[in-house]
Motif scaffolding. Sequence first.
Motif, PDB file in Angstrom:
ATOM      1  N   ASP A  13       5.572  -1.004  10.813  1.00 28.38           N
ATOM      2  CA  ASP A  13       6.770  -0.725  11.605  1.00 28.38           C
ATOM      3  C   ASP A  13       7.349   0.639  11.232  1.00 28.38           C
ATOM      4  O   ASP A  13       7.771   1.393  12.107  1.00 28.38           O
ATOM      5  N   PHE A  14       7.368   0.916   9.922  1.00 30.31           N
ATOM      6  CA  PHE A  14       7.929   2.183   9.451  1.00 30.31           C
ATOM      7  C   PHE A  14       7.085   2.779   8.335  1.00 30.31           C
ATOM      8  O   PHE A  14       6.470   2.046   7.534  1.00 30.31           O
ATOM      9  N   VAL A  15       7.092   4.103   8.287  1.00 28.20           N
ATOM     10  CA  VAL A  15       6.576   4.846   7.137  1.00 28.20           C
ATOM     11  C   VAL A  15       7.777   5.566   6.532  1.00 28.20           C
ATOM     12  O   VAL A  15       8.362   6.458   7.156  1.00 28.20           O
ATOM     13  N   PHE A  47      17.751   2.540  -1.953  1.00 26.21           N
ATOM     14  CA  PHE A  47      16.996   2.503  -0.700  1.00 26.21           C
ATOM     15  C   PHE A  47      15.962   1.376  -0.712  1.00 26.21           C
ATOM     16  O   PHE A  47      15.840   0.614   0.248  1.00 26.21           O
ATOM     17  N   ILE A  48      15.224   1.250  -1.809  1.00 22.20           N
ATOM     18  CA  ILE A  48      14.219   0.179  -1.911  1.00 22.20           C
ATOM     19  C   ILE A  48      14.886  -1.189  -1.822  1.00 22.20           C
ATOM     20  O   ILE A  48      14.397  -2.101  -1.152  1.00 22.20           O
ATOM     21  N   ILE A  88       0.870  -1.181   0.000  1.00 20.97           N
ATOM     22  CA  ILE A  88       0.000   0.000   0.000  1.00 20.97           C
ATOM     23  C   ILE A  88       0.902   1.225   0.000  1.00 20.97           C
ATOM     24  O   ILE A  88       1.831   1.333   0.810  1.00 20.97           O
ATOM     25  N   TYR A  89       0.623   2.120  -0.910  1.00 28.43           N
ATOM     26  CA  TYR A  89       1.504   3.270  -1.170  1.00 28.43           C
ATOM     27  C   TYR A  89       0.750   4.564  -0.901  1.00 28.43           C
ATOM     28  O   TYR A  89      -0.402   4.719  -1.306  1.00 28.43           O
ATOM     29  N   TRP A 131       5.035   2.798   2.119  1.00 26.32           N
ATOM     30  CA  TRP A 131       5.874   3.650   1.279  1.00 26.32           C
ATOM     31  C   TRP A 131       5.125   4.961   1.023  1.00 26.32           C
ATOM     32  O   TRP A 131       3.959   4.940   0.634  1.00 26.32           O
ATOM     33  N   ALA A 132       5.784   6.087   1.209  1.00 28.23           N
ATOM     34  CA  ALA A 132       5.165   7.389   0.949  1.00 28.23           C
ATOM     35  C   ALA A 132       6.100   8.189   0.064  1.00 28.23           C
ATOM     36  O   ALA A 132       7.233   8.509   0.455  1.00 28.23           O
ATOM     37  N   GLY A 133       5.632   8.497  -1.134  1.00 29.36           N
ATOM     38  CA  GLY A 133       6.500   9.222  -2.049  1.00 29.36           C
ATOM     39  C   GLY A 133       5.739   9.757  -3.235  1.00 29.36           C
ATOM     40  O   GLY A 133       4.522   9.621  -3.345  1.00 29.36           O
TER      41      GLY A 133
END
Length: 425
Positions: A103-105, A203-204, A77-78, A216-218
């Motif tokens: 766990d992380f955004v 990074f990915i 989910i992005y 993932w937020a971008g």
Amino acid sequence: MRFSVIADDLTGASDCGGQLIKYGLHVSVLLKPFSGLMKERDVLVFNSDSRSLSGCEAYQKVREISERLKDVQFDFIYKKIDSTMRGNIGQELNAMSDVLHPDFVFIAPAYPEKGRQVIDGIHYLDHKKLHETEFSKDPKTPVTESYLPKLIQEQSNQEVGHLSYSDLHKGLSHVTSRLDTYKKENTSYIVIDSIEDSDLELFILLVSQLKYSVIWAGSAGLMNHLPKAYGLKPIQSDWSLSMTNEPVLLVIGSISKAGRNQLDHLLLNKDAVGVEMQSSLVVQDELIKQKEMKRLKKEIEKAFQSKRNVAFFSCGKVSETQEAGKKYGLNSVEISNEVSKVLGETAAQVIKEFNVHHLFLSGGDTAYQVMDQLGVDEFQVLNEVEPGIPIGKLSNYQEMYAVTKAGNFGTDEVMSKATHLLQGG
């Protein structure tokens, strides 16, 4: 594979979908999120239409979508965010986190190919700090902070970590150690540096080797690299439209410098004519507004009768429009919304009256208003004119196609290219 994307405006939703169509996926942008298509598409892109809402309203809209998604199986989910950081990004990340509990955004708005870079946590646009660009004066969603950890922290009221360019290039062991520390500190929002496109790809690759659950937020820049990390490969497409001499209607609400350069380039062509809406007139009383709409429709009709493409655009005199609207008690957001609404209403009336089948829609609010006025439920993405600028088919209408474009995206020739493609070129 199945992916889901939540975007805060329509052109952002569409350009992210365009990144995925090249992998042979069936991509749909949903204007009415809770339709029967939830289990029928490879990629579902939800437009929350929340960029210019209050933080509380944006949180609620994104939370409602997230609640619907949590029980549907998706590979990822992005959260699509604006590459110039406009909108309620922190509040919308909170909404997703509160429902999905990652766990992380990871927050990576950079799009180096388009001149958007994050260096030491500072967001740059064409080598200028973001708060020094035209986006600091955006009439609806001005961005006055360039240091992203601070911007996100102020919006979300959460601690925000940072992985620098140096961190990424020290390798997996170092990044793992940094993230383990953040995890112990209950810091889940992490801003990511990226100077070049390869930094996003690196990074990915690093994160894909870890066992953390992730949102993932971008921007479209990060999305460009994600499918490969999930094992997808690009495919060649020879998709095109049939040749036609039917005119194209271009509806242009964005007043960005890049968008106006594109408009100027289009209007150099004798096959296109510009029809300019005097925005200061449509934020006044109903009689003045209706008179202006009548004039606009008459000019567009005249151009169509001569078989010319029509660029229907809002006037760029922001201060004059703001001054006129404030005399009628409207604030800056209400003024901008009214301009978009009148563009959409007028365009929809013209489209129906003259049976227009080929559209170009620039500016997220404008694109949404046009499709909403037409009663469109779904925008099925089919191809791209340029990276981040998709072409697709509108539901509810037989053989109606549109190109959607964020205001500040694209080369100077993109409107001309899009027109050519829409006419089967």
